[in-house]
Design an enzyme around this catalytic site. Structure first.
Site, short mmCIF file in Angstrom:
data_model
loop_
_atom_site.label_atom_id
_atom_site.label_comp_id
_atom_site.label_asym_id
_atom_site.label_seq_id
_atom_site.Cartn_x
_atom_site.Cartn_y
_atom_site.Cartn_z
N LYS A 126 0.83 -1.20 0.00
CA LYS A 126 0.00 0.00 0.00
C LYS A 126 0.87 1.26 0.00
O LYS A 126 0.70 2.16 -0.83
CB LYS A 126 -0.93 -0.01 1.22
N ASP A 145 -6.32 0.53 0.82
CA ASP A 145 -6.36 0.87 2.23
C ASP A 145 -7.75 0.50 2.75
O ASP A 145 -8.52 -0.15 2.07
CB ASP A 145 -6.07 2.36 2.42
#
Length: 219
Positions: A126, A145
């Site tokens: 991420k 996320d």
DNA sequence: ATCCCGAGGG
DNA sequence: CCCTCTGGAT
């Protein structure tokens, strides 16, 4: 929900079109001057809002503007600055470890591949995808996320809860050109409209294509 | 699966 | 009180 990959691609196109129309600017909300600072801010953003990260990074970057400076900072110094963000011991450890590895292994220059970035302490897919996409314009993947996971599930673009599988699913149905903007816009949408605890469905630009509508009355 | 961890909202 | 916030490492 959408059985075939083609049905998912069709849904994905609708989502992208509406997101683009409703959120013309797709930008990262984390304040930073350099790629290094963006990476540090993104590490700090775990389980914490961007506003709160932005409230401490001016102090952090004034004292430790680059990898060399941060690598030389003490654990106590860094912990004190990031304390209000939660996970402060781990975040301070990761920030310092990241900076030290950047100095020692990469001569102070951030690597620009996902494979190298995720070897840095506190940096997963991420965080690496945020840096590559935002700072270097490299579409290495889709940023997954908590907002992207929740809303992509709601919209029927993936059924998984596993971030790696969600990312793979999204990469399969989104045009590569939209990988970065999709995440930025969805994160903004998740904060303003599709709020986890109490979504503002009556204000939602995705209402007509949200499979959730009709299942669970939310006002 | 569990831990890290503080702050803000309902 | 409980849930959530731009996750990652073990």
């Amino acid at each position: 929900m959408f059985e075939s990959i083609d049905a998912k691609k069709k849904q994905a196109r609708k989502v992208v079109t509406r997101l683009r129309k409703h959120y013309p600017v797709a930008e990262c909300a984390l304040h930073h001057e350099t790629p290094f600072q963006l990476l540090a801010a993104t590490i700090l953003s775990a389980q914490c809002t961007d506003e709160r990260v932005n409230s401490v990074t001016p102090i952090l970057f004034e004292k430790f503007p680059d990898a060399e400076a941060l690598a030389a900072g003490t654990q106590a110094q860094v912990e004190k600055i990031v304390k209000s963000l939660g996970f402060f011991r781990a975040k301070a450890t990761n920030l310092r470890g990241m900076a030290q590895r950047v100095v020692e292994v990469y001569d102070g220059e951030l690597p620009r591949t996902l494979e190298e970035l995720i070897t840095l302490p506190g940096v997963g897919r991420k965080t690496a995808n945020v840096l590559l996409g935002t700072a270097y314009g490299i579409a290495s993947g889709v940023v997954v996320d908590t907002h992207v996971r929740r809303i992509s599930n709601l919209l029927g673009l993936t059924e998984s809860q596993n971030p790696d599988i969600i990312e793979r699913d999204l990469m399969a149905v989104l045009p590569k050109k939209e990988w970065i903007t999709y995440s930025h816009r969805l994160i903004h949408h998740g904060r303003q409209i599709c709020i986890a605890r109490r979504p503002k469905c009556t204000e939602c630009p995705l209402l007509k294509i949200c499979p959730r509508v009709g299942l669970d009355p939310l006002e």
